[in-house]
Design a protein around this motif. Sequence first.
Motif, PDB file in Angstrom:
ATOM      1  N   ARG A  21      10.564  35.588 -19.416  1.00  0.00           N
ATOM      2  CA  ARG A  21      10.393  34.946 -18.113  1.00  0.00           C
ATOM      3  C   ARG A  21       9.429  33.771 -18.153  1.00  0.00           C
ATOM      4  N   GLY A  22       8.655  33.644 -19.237  1.00  0.00           N
ATOM      5  CA  GLY A  22       7.664  32.579 -19.322  1.00  0.00           C
ATOM      6  C   GLY A  22       8.103  31.352 -20.099  1.00  0.00           C
ATOM      7  N   ARG A  23       9.382  31.253 -20.433  1.00  0.00           N
ATOM      8  CA  ARG A  23       9.843  30.095 -21.211  1.00  0.00           C
ATOM      9  C   ARG A  23       9.661  28.791 -20.444  1.00  0.00           C
ATOM     10  N   GLY A  24       9.260  27.750 -21.163  1.00  0.00           N
ATOM     11  CA  GLY A  24       9.162  26.436 -20.554  1.00  0.00           C
ATOM     12  C   GLY A  24      10.519  25.832 -20.247  1.00  0.00           C
ATOM     13  N   CYS A  25      11.544  26.188 -21.035  1.00  0.00           N
ATOM     14  CA  CYS A  25      12.920  25.719 -20.829  1.00  0.00           C
ATOM     15  C   CYS A  25      13.810  26.949 -20.676  1.00  0.00           C
ATOM     16  N   PRO A  26      13.871  27.543 -19.479  1.00  0.00           N
ATOM     17  CA  PRO A  26      14.572  28.811 -19.315  1.00  0.00           C
ATOM     18  C   PRO A  26      16.091  28.715 -19.316  1.00  0.00           C
ATOM     19  N   VAL A  59      -4.673  33.226 -19.345  1.00  0.00           N
ATOM     20  CA  VAL A  59      -3.999  32.183 -20.112  1.00  0.00           C
ATOM     21  C   VAL A  59      -4.518  30.807 -19.701  1.00  0.00           C
ATOM     22  N   ASP A  60      -4.669  29.910 -20.669  1.00  0.00           N
ATOM     23  CA  ASP A  60      -5.209  28.580 -20.390  1.00  0.00           C
ATOM     24  C   ASP A  60      -4.265  27.729 -19.553  1.00  0.00           C
ATOM     25  N   SER A  61      -2.984  27.789 -19.855  1.00  0.00           N
ATOM     26  CA  SER A  61      -2.012  26.933 -19.198  1.00  0.00           C
ATOM     27  C   SER A  61      -1.841  27.306 -17.722  1.00  0.00           C
ATOM     28  N   LEU A  62      -2.036  26.332 -16.845  1.00  0.00           N
ATOM     29  CA  LEU A  62      -1.852  26.590 -15.414  1.00  0.00           C
ATOM     30  C   LEU A  62      -0.409  26.986 -15.113  1.00  0.00           C
ATOM     31  N   ALA A  63       0.535  26.390 -15.841  1.00  0.00           N
ATOM     32  CA  ALA A  63       1.952  26.677 -15.597  1.00  0.00           C
ATOM     33  C   ALA A  63       2.329  28.101 -15.970  1.00  0.00           C
ATOM     34  N   LYS A  64       1.550  28.725 -16.856  1.00  0.00           N
ATOM     35  CA  LYS A  64       1.881  30.071 -17.324  1.00  0.00           C
ATOM     36  C   LYS A  64       1.201  31.175 -16.511  1.00  0.00           C
ATOM     37  N   ARG A  65       0.264  30.818 -15.645  1.00  0.00           N
ATOM     38  CA  ARG A  65      -0.510  31.851 -14.956  1.00  0.00           C
ATOM     39  C   ARG A  65       0.319  32.691 -13.999  1.00  0.00           C
ATOM     40  N   ARG A  66       1.422  32.146 -13.513  1.00  0.00           N
ATOM     41  CA  ARG A  66       2.275  32.954 -12.631  1.00  0.00           C
ATOM     42  C   ARG A  66       3.046  34.021 -13.397  1.00  0.00           C
ATOM     43  N   PHE A 122      10.396  34.851 -28.116  1.00  0.00           N
ATOM     44  CA  PHE A 122      10.476  35.446 -26.786  1.00  0.00           C
ATOM     45  C   PHE A 122       9.181  35.130 -26.048  1.00  0.00           C
ATOM     46  N   VAL A 123       9.290  34.410 -24.931  1.00  0.00           N
ATOM     47  CA  VAL A 123       8.104  34.028 -24.147  1.00  0.00           C
ATOM     48  C   VAL A 123       8.128  34.836 -22.858  1.00  0.00           C
ATOM     49  N   GLY A 124       7.487  35.986 -22.889  1.00  0.00           N
ATOM     50  CA  GLY A 124       7.464  36.857 -21.730  1.00  0.00           C
ATOM     51  C   GLY A 124       6.177  36.707 -20.944  1.00  0.00           C
ATOM     52  N   SER A 125       5.653  37.831 -20.460  1.00  0.00           N
ATOM     53  CA  SER A 125       4.403  37.817 -19.697  1.00  0.00           C
ATOM     54  C   SER A 125       3.254  37.319 -20.563  1.00  0.00           C
ATOM     55  N   GLN A 126       2.281  36.714 -19.913  1.00  0.00           N
ATOM     56  CA  GLN A 126       1.179  36.069 -20.617  1.00  0.00           C
ATOM     57  C   GLN A 126      -0.159  36.717 -20.263  1.00  0.00           C
ATOM     58  N   ALA A 127      -1.162  36.400 -21.067  1.00  0.00           N
ATOM     59  CA  ALA A 127      -2.504  36.931 -20.823  1.00  0.00           C
ATOM     60  C   ALA A 127      -2.965  36.574 -19.408  1.00  0.00           C
ATOM     61  N   PRO A 128      -3.663  37.476 -18.731  1.00  0.00           N
ATOM     62  CA  PRO A 128      -4.158  37.166 -17.379  1.00  0.00           C
ATOM     63  C   PRO A 128      -5.071  35.941 -17.346  1.00  0.00           C
TER      64      PRO A 128
END
Length: 325
Positions: free
Chosen positions: A104-109, A141-148, A133-139
């Motif tokens: 669910r965390g892919r930049g190009c889904p 995480v540095d990237s603002l785009a990945k925090r959701r 596989f780019v799934g859930s990320q660390a709470p």
Amino acid sequence: MVAVVMAALAGTVLLDVPPPATTRTERPPVAARPASDTGPVPAPGPAPATATRSAAGPGSPGAPTAPVLFSGKAFDTCEAPSLTVMRAWRGSPYGAVGIYFGGRGRGCPVQKELTPAWVASAHAMGWRLLPLFVGSQAPCVDSLAKRRFAIGSDPTGQGTKEGGDAVRAASALGIGTSSPLYLDIEAYRRGDTACAATTLAFVRAWNREVRRLGYLPGFYSSADTGVRDLEAQRRAGTKDLPGVMWFARWRGQPALLTESVLHPEAWTPHARIHQYAGNVTETYGGHTVAIDRNAMDAPVARVTVPARFAARVPVPLSFVGSRRP
């Protein structure tokens, strides 16, 4: 849709066409370790967890199969290129390609090119595949785009679920058992112990489920955060760690066996990938692609697909001289 694809995969063949003779090499499989071995040993360093099931399907019984190994250069790019581009890039120094096949965390889904036909065709050309596989990320995480996509309150349950999701998505593309599936955990805040503990619980659960279903869990992250933290866990003897380590440190040159945060023998032999440059562009055969550069000595996907899926892709009539940035 998955059920339809899986039905089409019945009675598949293993396409294992070697790359053309160049400086890159595809190594023979290493001997399998016992199936009870669930991860890297504490010290001096682990070999890849090679015990897997046969290609009959996720979780199905069968003889252990050692993974396919590849040593050479690889690239990864956000969206799988067209088969025409992949054909043109056979003139590049690269022999393997990272594909973002799920999560669910892919930049190009969307990944409009990435189908069983693409996997079969790219593999038949000689490309070796690195499934990411780019799934859930660390709470944290540095990237603002990945925090959701932050890991929630049940990291173990979430990791188990997403491990199963990864196996189903890989299998639907024709990526068979014993293949590595690389979990992408982006860089996160260093020194946040609570965040690191949550992330570790998620990663270990993901690893356990991927192994249980007959695949080899790999791990991609920043050398200074995820990789550093997992190396500390390896030294402490923690179980359920990944069998392959893909570390990002962008210094422009490969340092596969000399990464400072890893013990010299950790994740060896044949269990390391170094992403040594990122966000660069290269052109081969008249086609320019934005990529990250990698050096590797590690497992790649076993591709099991119906022969009819391999599309015929014409070789371009002329090739523009390659250039490097």
